[in-house]
Scaffold this motif. Structure first.
Motif, PDB file in Angstrom:
ATOM      1  N   SER A 243      24.653   2.825  -5.354  1.00 13.83           N
ATOM      2  CA  SER A 243      23.221   3.114  -5.285  1.00 13.83           C
ATOM      3  C   SER A 243      22.980   4.611  -5.466  1.00 13.83           C
ATOM      4  O   SER A 243      23.921   5.403  -5.445  1.00 13.83           O
ATOM      5  CB  SER A 243      22.691   2.669  -3.930  1.00 13.83           C
TER       6      SER A 243
ATOM      7  N   LYS B 202      15.066  12.958  15.708  1.00 11.96           N
ATOM      8  CA  LYS B 202      15.115  12.356  14.381  1.00 11.96           C
ATOM      9  C   LYS B 202      15.740  10.976  14.457  1.00 11.96           C
ATOM     10  O   LYS B 202      16.688  10.765  15.185  1.00 11.96           O
ATOM     11  CB  LYS B 202      15.970  13.228  13.470  1.00 11.96           C
TER      12      LYS B 202
ATOM     13  N   ASP C 257      14.891   8.222  -1.854  1.00 14.48           N
ATOM     14  CA  ASP C 257      13.901   7.816  -0.861  1.00 14.48           C
ATOM     15  C   ASP C 257      13.997   8.683   0.391  1.00 14.48           C
ATOM     16  O   ASP C 257      15.051   9.248   0.678  1.00 14.48           O
ATOM     17  CB  ASP C 257      14.150   6.359  -0.481  1.00 14.48           C
ATOM     18  N   VAL C 258      12.906   8.725   1.165  1.00 16.87           N
ATOM     19  CA  VAL C 258      12.892   9.630   2.326  1.00 16.87           C
ATOM     20  C   VAL C 258      13.996   9.363   3.333  1.00 16.87           C
ATOM     21  O   VAL C 258      14.568  10.298   3.887  1.00 16.87           O
ATOM     22  CB  VAL C 258      11.549   9.651   3.085  1.00 16.87           C
ATOM     23  N   THR C 259      14.303   8.099   3.595  1.00 18.76           N
ATOM     24  CA  THR C 259      15.338   7.851   4.604  1.00 18.76           C
ATOM     25  C   THR C 259      16.702   8.306   4.089  1.00 18.76           C
ATOM     26  O   THR C 259      17.528   8.800   4.853  1.00 18.76           O
ATOM     27  CB  THR C 259      15.407   6.362   4.999  1.00 18.76           C
ATOM     28  N   LEU C 260      16.930   8.169   2.773  1.00 13.37           N
ATOM     29  CA  LEU C 260      18.182   8.659   2.196  1.00 13.37           C
ATOM     30  C   LEU C 260      18.179  10.178   2.150  1.00 13.37           C
ATOM     31  O   LEU C 260      19.192  10.825   2.380  1.00 13.37           O
ATOM     32  CB  LEU C 260      18.375   8.095   0.790  1.00 13.37           C
ATOM     33  N   GLN C 261      17.008  10.756   1.863  1.00 15.83           N
ATOM     34  CA  GLN C 261      16.888  12.201   1.852  1.00 15.83           C
ATOM     35  C   GLN C 261      17.282  12.768   3.207  1.00 15.83           C
ATOM     36  O   GLN C 261      18.020  13.750   3.297  1.00 15.83           O
ATOM     37  CB  GLN C 261      15.449  12.613   1.523  1.00 15.83           C
ATOM     38  N   ALA C 262      16.822  12.123   4.270  1.00 19.99           N
ATOM     39  CA  ALA C 262      17.159  12.586   5.611  1.00 19.99           C
ATOM     40  C   ALA C 262      18.670  12.524   5.826  1.00 19.99           C
ATOM     41  O   ALA C 262      19.254  13.441   6.414  1.00 19.99           O
ATOM     42  CB  ALA C 262      16.432  11.747   6.657  1.00 19.99           C
ATOM     43  N   GLN C 263      19.306  11.468   5.330  1.00 19.56           N
ATOM     44  CA  GLN C 263      20.761  11.355   5.468  1.00 19.56           C
ATOM     45  C   GLN C 263      21.474  12.482   4.726  1.00 19.56           C
ATOM     46  O   GLN C 263      22.395  13.108   5.257  1.00 19.56           O
ATOM     47  CB  GLN C 263      21.261  10.023   4.894  1.00 19.56           C
TER      48      GLN C 263
ATOM     49  N   ALA D  55      11.644  10.744   9.049  1.00 20.21           N
ATOM     50  CA  ALA D  55      12.478  11.235   7.949  1.00 20.21           C
ATOM     51  C   ALA D  55      11.774  12.285   7.105  1.00 20.21           C
ATOM     52  O   ALA D  55      12.408  12.981   6.333  1.00 20.21           O
ATOM     53  CB  ALA D  55      12.903  10.078   7.053  1.00 20.21           C
TER      54      ALA D  55
ATOM     55  N   GLU E  25       9.798   2.202   0.783  1.00 21.03           N
ATOM     56  CA  GLU E  25      10.764   2.837  -0.107  1.00 21.03           C
ATOM     57  C   GLU E  25      10.873   2.087  -1.430  1.00 21.03           C
ATOM     58  O   GLU E  25      10.311   1.002  -1.583  1.00 21.03           O
ATOM     59  CB  GLU E  25      12.118   2.900   0.589  1.00 21.03           C
ATOM     60  N   SER E  26      11.644   2.642  -2.352  1.00 23.48           N
ATOM     61  CA  SER E  26      11.833   1.987  -3.653  1.00 23.48           C
ATOM     62  C   SER E  26      12.240   0.538  -3.449  1.00 23.48           C
ATOM     63  O   SER E  26      13.099   0.245  -2.625  1.00 23.48           O
ATOM     64  CB  SER E  26      12.941   2.643  -4.470  1.00 23.48           C
TER      65      SER E  26
ATOM     66  N   ARG F 186      19.658  -2.057   9.403  1.00 22.49           N
ATOM     67  CA  ARG F 186      19.533  -0.608   9.609  1.00 22.49           C
ATOM     68  C   ARG F 186      18.846  -0.270  10.923  1.00 22.49           C
ATOM     69  O   ARG F 186      18.626   0.890  11.236  1.00 22.49           O
ATOM     70  CB  ARG F 186      18.738   0.017   8.455  1.00 22.49           C
TER      71      ARG F 186
ATOM     72  N   GLU G 151      22.659   1.659   3.770  1.00 29.41           N
ATOM     73  CA  GLU G 151      21.882   1.662   2.548  1.00 29.41           C
ATOM     74  C   GLU G 151      20.698   0.713   2.680  1.00 29.41           C
ATOM     75  O   GLU G 151      20.672  -0.164   3.547  1.00 29.41           O
ATOM     76  CB  GLU G 151      22.761   1.172   1.400  1.00 29.41           C
TER      77      GLU G 151
ATOM     78  N   GLY H 294      21.691   6.891  -3.466  1.00 33.27           N
ATOM     79  CA  GLY H 294      22.120   7.706  -2.339  1.00 33.27           C
ATOM     80  C   GLY H 294      23.634   7.876  -2.330  1.00 33.27           C
ATOM     81  O   GLY H 294      24.161   8.961  -2.075  1.00 33.27           O
TER      82      GLY H 294
ATOM     83  N   VAL I  76      17.705   9.011  12.050  1.00 33.85           N
ATOM     84  CA  VAL I  76      18.307   8.939  10.723  1.00 33.85           C
ATOM     85  C   VAL I  76      18.935   7.561  10.584  1.00 33.85           C
ATOM     86  O   VAL I  76      19.844   7.205  11.316  1.00 33.85           O
ATOM     87  CB  VAL I  76      19.346  10.050  10.513  1.00 33.85           C
ATOM     88  N   LEU I  77      18.387   6.772   9.682  1.00 35.49           N
ATOM     89  CA  LEU I  77      18.901   5.421   9.487  1.00 35.49           C
ATOM     90  C   LEU I  77      20.290   5.495   8.878  1.00 35.49           C
ATOM     91  O   LEU I  77      20.536   6.285   7.984  1.00 35.49           O
ATOM     92  CB  LEU I  77      17.981   4.640   8.549  1.00 35.49           C
TER      93      LEU I  77
END
Lengths: 327, 368
Positions: free
Chosen positions: A157, B268, A187-193, B256, B48-49, B290, B274, A159, B270-271
């Motif tokens: 993927s 925070k 995506d924002v949650t991946l950005q945070a990671q 996030a 999200e996407s 998640r 994926e 991320g 953070v999830l």
């Protein structure tokens, strides 16, 4: 302490087919110390990515004219031989690009691509390089790296791919990492990671980072110092706290006022009217003058110098400090 | 009465067929989505996407056909309309897409782009169309003389204005904005957001605002629906959702977003892991892989979207047991006093100047 990388009076000109010369970057001075993170902020076309490509020596030589000096650990990167640059790139200088989809080679496994970097710069056996690659994938939190290492990029993927890019950049423990919009495509949650990962890695390795972004939120979260670019010039440079609490250039004020924020609801967002000047014929005076609400006649006559406003805080505005204008 | 009412909308895309054409694998893009929207209001769809937000927006306009569910617009049932009636409906509902570089025909001038809907719906007699085009352009802050130019001569922000003008040409009641500012630079983004709000106030438009950016949504929405993998997991008034997000997914999204505030004090979420694939969504609650609060029940039983008395709907088994969200919410710090004054001065001075983006840049687009 002397900085790890020091850029002096960097100028970049693009020569177009039609003979037109575009002034992409003008008199940029920057320095980053070991272990520090510098944010390079600005909108499309301001020259932030071009600056980073110049550091890496990745601009096409035929059509680009680069002058000034980029000193990195005793080398002048602009004068270094191609061979020297190749030894530095991917080794002590590393870069992460925005598009993890296009910056990995689709016909090699991710393992091959990481191992190639390690063998090129560190040598040793393929077996030990593979072990190191697995270890790197683990460091960027890729689950079951022993298995993943043999997969092709298309199986991962967005991320995950960006993590692979980061693992590859870290393969030889670089002293300087340039990250060009590393989370913009995510995506924002991946950005945070990914941002968390970058903080973690910085703490562990002590590398210096130049983070290029248009997102002021990302800057506030990870950077120590910020340089704001507009139309090829640095218009303001400041420690991160000061930039967000007391910006000293009208462009920075406009940018900060124009972002919708979670921590307040504004009825009306600030806007920066007008257009970026045409960089084939840059204006004689301040490049922001045509869009600046605080403009004076003097602004349009001569280019303003970068002036010190407080220790470590410089602004390219003759009206700085701006507080005087509103008190 | 609600302007738009959507009930139990379902859309599965076939991604793989057997040799004989039988469907073998589906993407459950939208799986039972319901909401309603009042005239003059803004509903934001966030996620999200791949969460299905764009598919919902296309289903509402019947640009694609749903597998199940109903869409009512005023007194009409959209899914039973024939081609003629559907065209009439499209006069009342329009869409603006994310990428203004792709959504305008490069071979048509701005005047042609804006005249086409007028002619198609026969709204304005031919002799007056030029005047009307000029009027619409002024409405979106562009000079009428620009009507003779082609899209490539404009910057991204100006193109998005043209796309908005095209949507406005037929005087719709509803405009679907599918990520209308995501492709734009920050300073341009604020111009377009301001314009959308101004037009809503002036013309009484309703918006469905599809976005992944919660800060933008907070600025523009009256009501917010958070989507995850084809379903709405939380829906509430915007103020309520941003003050008291309930669903763990909404909280994770909120936390996030990087704040433009160095050293902001907030916990925070953070999830880990994926985003699961919509091809093979997790069983039970689709967020359970998640979710930091997952229990066994979540893995097997899908939670229903339950609305409380205040109109705040949440789809979570553990909604009553979750800790308060206070720690993840950003402190209402906003601008420092010095910055607040500067921004105010900046805005005051630029007001009354030329309407935004009226000038035209040279033919060279300023992209990196």
């Amino acid at each position: 302490m002397s900085p790890l990388i020091e850029i002096r009076d960097l100028r970049i000109r693009f020569h177009g087919d039609d003979g037109r010369i575009t002034h992409a970057v003008d008199s940029v001075d920057l320095s980053v110390a070991n272990g520090a993170t510098l944010g390079l902020v600005g909108e499309s076309g301001c020259g932030k990515s071009v600056t980073s490509l110049a550091i890496m020596g990745l601009l096409p030589k035929q059509t680009t004219e680069v002058t000034g000096a980029i000193r990195f650990d005793g080398f002048d990167l602009l004068k270094a031989a191609d061979q020297t640059l190749r030894d530095l790139r991917g080794n002590r200088l590393a870069m992460i690009f925005q598009e993890p989809m296009t910056s990995l080679n689709p016909s090699f496994t991710i393992g091959d691509q990481i191992i190639e970097t390690i063998l090129r710069h560190r040598g040793g056996s393929r077996k030990s390089a593979r072990e190191r690659a697995i270890d790197l994938l683990r460091r960027v939190h890729i689950p079951s790296p022993e298995r993943r290492i043999d997969e092709y990029p298309h199986k991962l993927s967005g991320g995950m791919r960006q993590r692979v890019m980061i693992a590859m950049a870290l393969a030889c423990d670089p002293q300087l990492l340039i990250a060009d919009e590393p989370t913009t495509a995510l995506d924002v949650t991946l950005q945070a990671q990914i941002l968390e990962l970058m903080r973690e890695l910085k703490a562990a390795s002590g590398a210096a980072i130049i983070l290029i972004t248009h997102d002021l939120g990302v800057v506030a979260e990870v950077c120590d110092e910020v340089a704001v670019m507009y139309a090829g010039e640095i218009v303001e440079r400041a420690p991160v706290d000061e930039l967000f609490s007391a910006p000293q250039h009208p462009y920075t004020v406009g940018l900060l006022g124009s972002i919708p924020r979670l921590d307040q609801r504004a009825e009306q967002l600030a806007t920066i009217e007008g257009m970026v000047p045409n960089m084939a014929q840059p204006p004689a005076g301040c490049r922001f003058a045509a869009r600046c609400p605080f403009v004076l006649e003097a602004c349009t006559r001569a280019p303003p110098p970068l002036v010190d406003v407080s220790p470590g805080h410089v602004s390219r505005c003759i009206r700085a400090p701006l507080e005087i204008l509103v008190s | 009465m609600a302007l738009l009412e959507v009930n139990g909308l379902v859309k599965h895309f076939v991604v793989e067929r057997s040799l004989f054409g039988r469907a073998r694998a589906h993407v459950k893009a939208v799986d039972g989505v319901s909401f309603s929207l009042d005239a003059g209001k803004t509903l934001a769809l966030v996620g999200e996407s791949g969460c299905g937000k764009s598919t919902v927006s296309r289903l509402v306009l019947r640009l694609i056909e749903p597998d199940a569910g109903t869409v009512r617009f005023g007194s009409r049932d959209l899914l039973s309309l024939d081609a003629d009636a559907l065209r009439k409906f499209r006069r009342e509902a329009q869409i603006i897409f994310q990428d203004p570089y792709a959504s305008l025909n490069p071979r048509m001038t701005v005047a042609q782009i804006l005249t086409e809907p007028l002619a198609l719906h026969d709204l304005v007699p031919p002799a007056q169309r030029r005047e009307r085009v000029a009027e619409i352009l002024r409405l979106v802050g562009l000079e009428p003389r620009l009507a003779r130019r082609y899209p490539h001569e404009f910057s991204g922000g100006q193109r998005q204005r043209i796309a908005i003008a095209r949507a406005l040409a037929v005087e719709p009641k509803l405009i679907i904005c599918d990520e209308p500012v995501s492709a734009l630079d920050v300073s341009i983004r604020s111009q377009i957001l301001n314009l959308l709000r101004e037009l809503q106030d002036r013309l009484g438009l309703a918006y469905i605002f599809v976005s992944h950016d919660l800060a933008v949504v907070k600025h523009i929405a009256d009501r917010v629906a958070v989507m995850n993998l084809g379903g709405i997991v939380e829906e509430a008034d915007a103020d309520e959702l941003f003050a008291q997000p309930r669903h763990p997914y909404s909280r994770a999204l909120l936390s996030a977003i990087p704040l433009p505030q160095p050293h902001a004090k907030r916990a925070k979420v953070v999830l880990q892991g994926e985003i699961p694939s919509a091809l093979d969504p997790p069983s039970g609650c689709r967020f359970h892989t998640r979710c930091p609060f997952v229990i066994d029940r979540c893995r097997t039983e899908a939670p229903a979207l339950v609305t409380d008395d205040a109109g705040h709907a949440t789809a979570c088994h553990r909604v009553s047991e979750l800790p308060p969200a206070d720690t993840i919410l950003p402190a209402a710090a906003g601008f420092s006093p010095a910055l607040a004054k500067l921004v105010a001065a900046f805005s005051r001075k630029t007001e009354g100047a030329n309407p935004a983006g009226v000038g035209i840049q040279s033919a060279r687009p300023t992209t990196t």
